[in-house]
Design a protein around this motif. Structure first.
Motif, PDB file in Angstrom:
ATOM      1  N   THR A 309       0.839  -1.207   0.000  1.00  0.00           N
ATOM      2  CA  THR A 309       0.000   0.000   0.000  1.00  0.00           C
ATOM      3  C   THR A 309       0.871   1.252   0.000  1.00  0.00           C
ATOM      4  N   ASN A 312       2.497   1.618  -3.414  1.00  0.00           N
ATOM      5  CA  ASN A 312       1.529   2.120  -4.396  1.00  0.00           C
ATOM      6  C   ASN A 312       1.302   3.616  -4.225  1.00  0.00           C
ATOM      7  N   ALA A 315       4.084   5.431  -5.754  1.00  0.00           N
ATOM      8  CA  ALA A 315       4.046   5.348  -7.218  1.00  0.00           C
ATOM      9  C   ALA A 315       3.132   6.406  -7.834  1.00  0.00           C
ATOM     10  N   MET A 463      -1.088  -2.231 -10.460  1.00  0.00           N
ATOM     11  CA  MET A 463      -2.018  -1.544  -9.578  1.00  0.00           C
ATOM     12  C   MET A 463      -3.415  -1.586 -10.187  1.00  0.00           C
ATOM     13  N   ARG A 469     -10.575  -2.725  -6.642  1.00  0.00           N
ATOM     14  CA  ARG A 469     -10.157  -2.672  -5.237  1.00  0.00           C
ATOM     15  C   ARG A 469     -11.366  -2.736  -4.302  1.00  0.00           C
ATOM     16  N   THR A 480      -2.827  -7.170  -2.463  1.00  0.00           N
ATOM     17  CA  THR A 480      -1.579  -6.431  -2.674  1.00  0.00           C
ATOM     18  C   THR A 480      -1.359  -6.288  -4.174  1.00  0.00           C
ATOM     19  N   CYS A 481      -0.704  -5.179  -4.553  1.00  0.00           N
ATOM     20  CA  CYS A 481      -0.430  -4.908  -5.966  1.00  0.00           C
ATOM     21  C   CYS A 481       1.000  -4.426  -6.134  1.00  0.00           C
ATOM     22  N   ASP A 482       1.672  -4.905  -7.165  1.00  0.00           N
ATOM     23  CA  ASP A 482       2.973  -4.334  -7.500  1.00  0.00           C
ATOM     24  C   ASP A 482       2.770  -2.876  -7.916  1.00  0.00           C
ATOM     25  N   PRO A 483       3.697  -1.993  -7.541  1.00  0.00           N
ATOM     26  CA  PRO A 483       3.493  -0.551  -7.729  1.00  0.00           C
ATOM     27  C   PRO A 483       3.810  -0.049  -9.125  1.00  0.00           C
ATOM     28  N   GLN A 485       2.229  -0.038 -13.586  1.00  0.00           N
ATOM     29  CA  GLN A 485       1.223  -0.395 -14.571  1.00  0.00           C
ATOM     30  C   GLN A 485       1.712  -1.535 -15.461  1.00  0.00           C
TER      31      GLN A 485
END
Length: 492
Positions: A309, A312, A315, A463, A469, A480-483, A485
């Protein structure tokens, strides 16, 4: 979902403990509420079984003897301060909170505007509340607060503030967010009640850190990760250790302010009824954990979730590197790395092979399901379809939503709604399944297993948008998301 927290026990013993504290102070208690009274998703994530509105349900048992005072700082009104989780300003959240409390049968007796110096924005907000029939009071900025005890504890300090009229034994003092002045309102009321010959007490109701758990317990470390932006640090309460010879956990701000509170209590009462900041609390949550291993696992996942978080936020230009660095250090305390969260590796491995954004979910039995972006579906929509098919025992080759149904939806998105992304989001997929479920047994079965996703962990290599979300949040999924596109090789 595996539960590690006994919610029924919590509702019972927490309400009983608050009743005992009310009786301790002559049947009048100001209860400062830390954190969220409802929508407490952090607590439900680290204590599986804790319901997001558990505290509200617990206090509902005391509703007939309780009233709520909402506090907002004039400074926050002036700055148009926004709640990050809801995207609304603090003044609008006061109205939201009032409505939510009233819908649940609570008496909301008034709103107190703190740090008041005649600000025009605060006056406009008070006028709006007056038109709604809401009673408001003002509390002024006190020079040297909280250290200038002689001034604070005088008619030119707390004595200058409006006296908030209350009628019930339990006064719950809450606010849209931290820094609103809840504690100062409680202490001001004690001063003014005492001047009127009314016996009243103060207590603090804050769920985290859990005072009865060890300092480095994952539940407490997860709290530090959640408040990394505030620089809160969990500590052993030295006052409690000295008074009782027992270890209790509190956090730096309460420990640092206790000598000042001690002096204020002595000024108001002649003596302090509390020997430590832990004594001031009424939190019983630590005694309701019935499976420590489940809560530890959930908390470790939460620490990693908070890390992503923060990444992100950086980012998109909203976060800062110090927050990321602090949570990175907490990994070492919890003795975990990113490999603890299995969906991360699974999603990244599929993304490496396919060259497109991918997602992965770890189901309750440990099964890992993955998905990838296609011309028809976004990675999150595809993941929900893949996961529900697995849970419902539907063969993976079965197309729950036929292509000829997806294409008209895409046409509408692009040509009528002017969307730049024609792929279906999670909400659109779920609506399509709902429509088809009336005559397609597979779609009905896929929808019926959605509750089994609660408590599962998902990772995406990109993201996600707000829609996806929110759907994951409503399903109770930890995301969870890699920061980035595109594919990222962020490592820890």
């Amino acid at each position: 979902m595996k539960y590690g927290f006994d919610n029924d026990k919590y509702l019972k013993i927490q309400s009983e403990h608050i009743k005992e504290r009310i009786a301790q102070f002559g049947n009048k208690l100001y209860l400062e509420l830390g954190g969220k009274l409802f929508d407490d998703y952090h607590a439900s994530r680290v204590l599986p079984g804790f319901e997001p509105d558990s505290k509200l349900k617990m206090l509902s048992q005391l509703a007939d003897s309780a009233e709520i005072v909402i506090v907002i700082s004039a400074r926050d009104i002036e700055k148009n301060k926004v709640r990050g989780d809801l995207g609304i300003t603090y003044d609008m959240d006061v109205l939201r909170l009032r409505e939510e409390f009233q819908k649940r049968g609570f008496l909301v007796s008034s709103v107190v505007v703190t740090h008041y110096n005649g600000q025009s924005s605060a006056e406009a907000f008070r006028a709006r509340l007056h038109r709604m029939g809401v009673t408001t009071y003002v509390h002024y900025t006190i020079e040297g607060y909280p250290n200038n005890v002689d001034l604070i504890d005088s008619d030119d300090g707390f004595g200058r503030n409006d006296y908030v009229e209350t009628t019930r034994p339990l006064v719950i003092v809450t606010a849209p967010g931290p820094g609103s002045g809840k504690m100062a309102v409680c202490l001001s009321q004690l001063y003014n009640e005492n001047k009127r010959g009314i016996e009243a007490g103060y207590a603090k109701f804050e769920t985290f850190p859990v005072w009865s758990l060890p300092l480095k317990h994952p539940v407490n470390i997860a709290y530090e990760a959640a408040t990394a932006d505030l620089n809160d640090v969990n500590m052993i309460d030295p006052f409690h250790l000295e008074a009782y010879g027992k270890t209790a956990i509190n956090y730096n701000r309460d420990i640092e302010i206790f000598p000042v509170l001690n002096a204020l209590f002595e000024g108001i009462y002649g003596q302090n009824p509390y020997k430590s900041p832990t004594d001031m609390g009424v939190n019983m949550v630590g005694f309701c954990i019935n499976d420590d291993e489940v809560c530890c696992d959930a908390s470790k996942n939460e620490i990693i979730r908070r890390y992503f978080t923060a990444l992100n936020a950086m980012a998109v230009g909203d976060g800062n590197e110090s927050e990321v660095s602090k949570i990175s250090l907490l990994f070492k305390q919890a003795k975990i790395g990113l490999d603890y969260r299995r969906p991360i590796a699974a999603a990244r491995e599929r993304a490496e092979r396919s060259g497109v954004p991918c997602s992965a979910v770890e189901l309750a039995d440990g099964t890992i399901i993955t998905s990838e972006t296609s011309e028809l579906l976004g990675t999150s929509a595809a993941l929900i379809l893949n996961a529900t098919k697995h849970l419902a025992g539907i063969d993976h080759s079965v197309k729950l939503i036929p292509q000829h149904m997806i294409e008209p939806i895409q046409y509408t998105k692009i040509n009528y709604l002017r969307s730049r992304n024609k792929r279906l989001h999670t909400d659109e997929v779920l609506v399509a399944l709902s429509v088809l479920s009336t005559h397609d047994d597979n779609c009905r079965r896929a929808l019926e297993v959605l509750p089994q996703l609660q408590g599962c962990q998902v990772h995406s290599t990109v993201m996600l948008g707000e829609v996806d979300r929110k759907i994951y949040k409503k399903l109770g999924v930890g995301l969870t998301c890699d920061p980035a596109q595109k594919k990222t090789k962020t490592t820890l």
